[in-house]
Design a protein around this motif. Structure first.
Motif, PDB file in Angstrom:
ATOM      1  N   LEU A  92      12.276  -6.285  -0.768  1.00 26.61           N
ATOM      2  CA  LEU A  92      12.046  -4.861  -1.026  1.00 26.61           C
ATOM      3  C   LEU A  92      10.855  -4.652  -1.960  1.00 26.61           C
ATOM      4  N   GLU A  93      10.780  -5.439  -3.002  1.00 26.85           N
ATOM      5  CA  GLU A  93       9.665  -5.323  -3.945  1.00 26.85           C
ATOM      6  C   GLU A  93       8.337  -5.589  -3.246  1.00 26.85           C
ATOM      7  N   GLU A  94       8.296  -6.636  -2.440  1.00 31.17           N
ATOM      8  CA  GLU A  94       7.059  -6.981  -1.750  1.00 31.17           C
ATOM      9  C   GLU A  94       6.699  -5.934  -0.699  1.00 31.17           C
ATOM     10  N   LEU A  95       7.682  -5.391  -0.033  1.00 27.77           N
ATOM     11  CA  LEU A  95       7.433  -4.343   0.949  1.00 27.77           C
ATOM     12  C   LEU A  95       6.871  -3.101   0.267  1.00 27.77           C
ATOM     13  N   ASP A  96       7.441  -2.735  -0.869  1.00 29.09           N
ATOM     14  CA  ASP A  96       6.946  -1.575  -1.610  1.00 29.09           C
ATOM     15  C   ASP A  96       5.507  -1.802  -2.082  1.00 29.09           C
ATOM     16  N   GLU A  97       5.187  -3.021  -2.512  1.00 32.24           N
ATOM     17  CA  GLU A  97       3.822  -3.343  -2.923  1.00 32.24           C
ATOM     18  C   GLU A  97       2.859  -3.247  -1.741  1.00 32.24           C
ATOM     19  N   LEU A  98       3.285  -3.741  -0.591  1.00 30.26           N
ATOM     20  CA  LEU A  98       2.458  -3.682   0.609  1.00 30.26           C
ATOM     21  C   LEU A  98       2.151  -2.237   0.985  1.00 30.26           C
ATOM     22  N   ILE A  99       3.173  -1.387   0.968  1.00 29.00           N
ATOM     23  CA  ILE A  99       2.994   0.021   1.307  1.00 29.00           C
ATOM     24  C   ILE A  99       2.077   0.696   0.293  1.00 29.00           C
ATOM     25  N   GLU A 100       2.272   0.378  -0.974  1.00 29.99           N
ATOM     26  CA  GLU A 100       1.437   0.958  -2.029  1.00 29.99           C
ATOM     27  C   GLU A 100      -0.026   0.541  -1.860  1.00 29.99           C
ATOM     28  N   GLU A 101      -0.265  -0.729  -1.586  1.00 28.91           N
ATOM     29  CA  GLU A 101      -1.632  -1.208  -1.371  1.00 28.91           C
ATOM     30  C   GLU A 101      -2.259  -0.575  -0.135  1.00 28.91           C
ATOM     31  N   PHE A 102      -1.487  -0.398   0.909  1.00 27.59           N
ATOM     32  CA  PHE A 102      -1.995   0.267   2.107  1.00 27.59           C
ATOM     33  C   PHE A 102      -2.411   1.697   1.764  1.00 27.59           C
ATOM     34  N   ILE A 158       1.917  -1.510   9.598  1.00 31.66           N
ATOM     35  CA  ILE A 158       2.490  -1.083   8.316  1.00 31.66           C
ATOM     36  C   ILE A 158       3.599  -0.062   8.560  1.00 31.66           C
ATOM     37  N   THR A 159       3.368   0.864   9.492  1.00 28.85           N
ATOM     38  CA  THR A 159       4.383   1.865   9.822  1.00 28.85           C
ATOM     39  C   THR A 159       5.639   1.197  10.364  1.00 28.85           C
ATOM     40  N   GLN A 160       5.456   0.219  11.218  1.00 25.36           N
ATOM     41  CA  GLN A 160       6.597  -0.502  11.790  1.00 25.36           C
ATOM     42  C   GLN A 160       7.364  -1.255  10.699  1.00 25.36           C
ATOM     43  N   ILE A 161       6.643  -1.909   9.826  1.00 31.27           N
ATOM     44  CA  ILE A 161       7.278  -2.657   8.741  1.00 31.27           C
ATOM     45  C   ILE A 161       7.997  -1.707   7.780  1.00 31.27           C
ATOM     46  N   ALA A 162       7.349  -0.602   7.436  1.00 31.72           N
ATOM     47  CA  ALA A 162       7.933   0.363   6.503  1.00 31.72           C
ATOM     48  C   ALA A 162       9.215   0.979   7.066  1.00 31.72           C
ATOM     49  N   SER A 163       9.285   1.099   8.386  1.00 36.27           N
ATOM     50  CA  SER A 163      10.487   1.678   8.993  1.00 36.27           C
ATOM     51  C   SER A 163      11.715   0.782   8.807  1.00 36.27           C
ATOM     52  N   LYS A 164      11.501  -0.464   8.490  1.00 39.65           N
ATOM     53  CA  LYS A 164      12.600  -1.418   8.278  1.00 39.65           C
ATOM     54  C   LYS A 164      13.122  -1.391   6.843  1.00 39.65           C
ATOM     55  N   ARG A 165      12.458  -0.644   5.962  1.00 43.34           N
ATOM     56  CA  ARG A 165      12.842  -0.628   4.549  1.00 43.34           C
ATOM     57  C   ARG A 165      14.277  -0.170   4.348  1.00 43.34           C
ATOM     58  N   ASP A 166      14.687   0.858   5.083  1.00 46.15           N
ATOM     59  CA  ASP A 166      16.052   1.366   4.934  1.00 46.15           C
ATOM     60  C   ASP A 166      17.097   0.299   5.259  1.00 46.15           C
ATOM     61  N   SER A 167      16.792  -0.553   6.207  1.00 46.82           N
ATOM     62  CA  SER A 167      17.719  -1.645   6.545  1.00 46.82           C
ATOM     63  C   SER A 167      17.891  -2.592   5.361  1.00 46.82           C
ATOM     64  N   LEU A 168      16.800  -2.873   4.664  1.00 47.58           N
ATOM     65  CA  LEU A 168      16.899  -3.740   3.485  1.00 47.58           C
ATOM     66  C   LEU A 168      17.695  -3.066   2.376  1.00 47.58           C
TER      67      LEU A 168
END
Length: 59
Positions: free
Chosen positions: A40-50, A10-20
């Motif tokens: 971006l929406e799905e990534l934010d949902e994933l982070i929120e659920e985590f 999750i940390t690795q995936i979240a670090s890619k958010r700025d690129s998006l």
């Protein structure tokens, strides 16, 4: 997969958010903008659920 592995991924995936976000700011995306926005929406949902599942990891 244990909690440590999940947190690392999750940390690795979240670090890619700025690129998006940077990609979304490009004016020449055309219809790809829809896909980037959806990612971006799905990534934010994933982070929120985590964060809801592992609240102790937020600190």
């Amino acid at each position: 997969m244990d909690q440590v592995d999940i947190k690392a991924r999750i940390t690795q995936i979240a670090s890619k958010r700025d690129s998006l976000v940077e990609l979304l700011e490009r004016p020449n995306l055309g219809t790809l903008r829809i896909d980037v926005d959806q990612a971006l929406e799905e990534l934010d949902e994933l982070i929120e659920e985590f964060n809801e599942t592992f609240p102790e990891e937020n600190s």
